[in-house]
Design a protein around this motif. Sequence first.
Motif, short mmCIF file in Angstrom:
data_model
loop_
_atom_site.label_atom_id
_atom_site.label_comp_id
_atom_site.label_asym_id
_atom_site.label_seq_id
_atom_site.Cartn_x
_atom_site.Cartn_y
_atom_site.Cartn_z
N LEU A 60 0.83 -1.21 0.00
CA LEU A 60 0.00 0.00 0.00
C LEU A 60 0.86 1.26 0.00
N VAL A 61 1.89 1.26 0.82
CA VAL A 61 2.77 2.42 0.92
C VAL A 61 3.48 2.66 -0.41
N GLU A 62 3.99 1.62 -1.02
CA GLU A 62 4.65 1.76 -2.31
C GLU A 62 3.68 2.31 -3.36
N ALA A 63 2.46 1.78 -3.37
CA ALA A 63 1.45 2.25 -4.31
C ALA A 63 1.02 3.68 -3.99
N GLY A 64 1.10 4.05 -2.71
CA GLY A 64 0.73 5.40 -2.30
C GLY A 64 1.57 6.46 -3.00
N HIS A 65 2.82 6.13 -3.28
CA HIS A 65 3.69 7.06 -3.98
C HIS A 65 3.26 7.27 -5.44
N GLN A 66 2.44 6.36 -5.95
CA GLN A 66 1.98 6.47 -7.34
C GLN A 66 0.69 7.27 -7.47
N VAL A 67 0.02 7.54 -6.33
CA VAL A 67 -1.24 8.30 -6.38
C VAL A 67 -1.16 9.64 -5.66
N CYS A 68 -0.22 9.81 -4.76
CA CYS A 68 -0.09 11.06 -4.01
C CYS A 68 0.63 12.11 -4.87
N PRO A 69 -0.03 13.23 -5.15
CA PRO A 69 0.61 14.26 -5.97
C PRO A 69 1.92 14.80 -5.39
N TYR A 70 2.04 14.85 -4.07
CA TYR A 70 3.29 15.30 -3.46
C TYR A 70 4.40 14.30 -3.75
N SER A 71 4.11 13.02 -3.62
CA SER A 71 5.11 11.99 -3.92
C SER A 71 5.52 12.04 -5.38
N LEU A 72 4.54 12.20 -6.25
CA LEU A 72 4.84 12.27 -7.68
C LEU A 72 5.68 13.50 -8.01
N ALA A 73 5.39 14.62 -7.35
CA ALA A 73 6.13 15.86 -7.61
C ALA A 73 7.57 15.77 -7.13
N THR A 74 7.81 15.04 -6.07
CA THR A 74 9.15 14.97 -5.50
C THR A 74 9.97 13.80 -6.04
N HIS A 75 9.32 12.86 -6.71
CA HIS A 75 10.01 11.65 -7.19
C HIS A 75 11.20 12.01 -8.08
N GLY A 76 12.36 11.53 -7.67
CA GLY A 76 13.57 11.79 -8.44
C GLY A 76 14.18 13.16 -8.18
N ASN A 77 13.50 13.99 -7.38
CA ASN A 77 14.00 15.33 -7.10
C ASN A 77 14.62 15.46 -5.72
N ILE A 78 14.10 14.70 -4.75
CA ILE A 78 14.65 14.75 -3.40
C ILE A 78 14.77 13.32 -2.88
N ASP A 79 15.65 13.14 -1.90
CA ASP A 79 15.81 11.85 -1.26
C ASP A 79 14.63 11.61 -0.32
N VAL A 80 13.89 10.52 -0.56
CA VAL A 80 12.72 10.18 0.26
C VAL A 80 12.89 8.76 0.77
N VAL A 81 12.76 8.59 2.08
CA VAL A 81 12.80 7.26 2.69
C VAL A 81 11.44 7.01 3.33
N THR A 82 10.84 5.88 2.98
CA THR A 82 9.54 5.51 3.54
C THR A 82 9.72 4.30 4.44
N THR A 83 9.13 4.36 5.63
CA THR A 83 9.20 3.26 6.59
C THR A 83 7.80 2.87 7.02
N VAL A 84 7.53 1.57 7.01
CA VAL A 84 6.28 1.06 7.57
C VAL A 84 6.57 0.73 9.02
N VAL A 85 5.86 1.40 9.93
CA VAL A 85 6.07 1.18 11.35
C VAL A 85 5.26 -0.05 11.76
N THR A 86 5.96 -1.04 12.30
CA THR A 86 5.32 -2.29 12.70
C THR A 86 4.75 -2.18 14.10
N GLU A 87 3.89 -3.12 14.44
CA GLU A 87 3.32 -3.13 15.79
C GLU A 87 4.41 -3.38 16.83
#
Length: 152
Positions: A114-141
Amino acid sequence: MTKLDKVLYTARAHTTGGRDGGTSRTDDGRLSVAFSTPGGPGGGTNPEQLFAAGWSSCFLSGLKLLAGKRKIVLPEDLAVDAEVDLGLVHGAFRLAARLKVTLPGVDRQVAEELVEAGHQVCPYSLATHGNIDVVTTVVTEAAMAAATAESR
């Protein structure tokens, strides 16, 4: 450059003074903020904080949209914590970001998809893709439980 096929909404803000004592107000009056330099004097916010709030809100909405399409039930306490760094690269100002996504009770693999796919629908993620370093972490229980234990 990508051209919009259809404009769904236009945000308008009038800003004066910049990040050191400036102000900004939207045309509809729903947002009025004072600015101050990060870590400096003054009680205002800064562009990085606004960017973090906007991106995390948008990303969370994208996750909800994707989960609904996939018939995945999301917990009520899902959250996205965004950290936006302002730094220098070869003397020029640049941004970097971290998105920490908390989806309690969601299978880790499903959450990561879901998080990986989220980067394909969020306009902020799309705008920053390849322009800034972004690290995404899924926080576990397990990580949430450890953080709760540390705060006691």
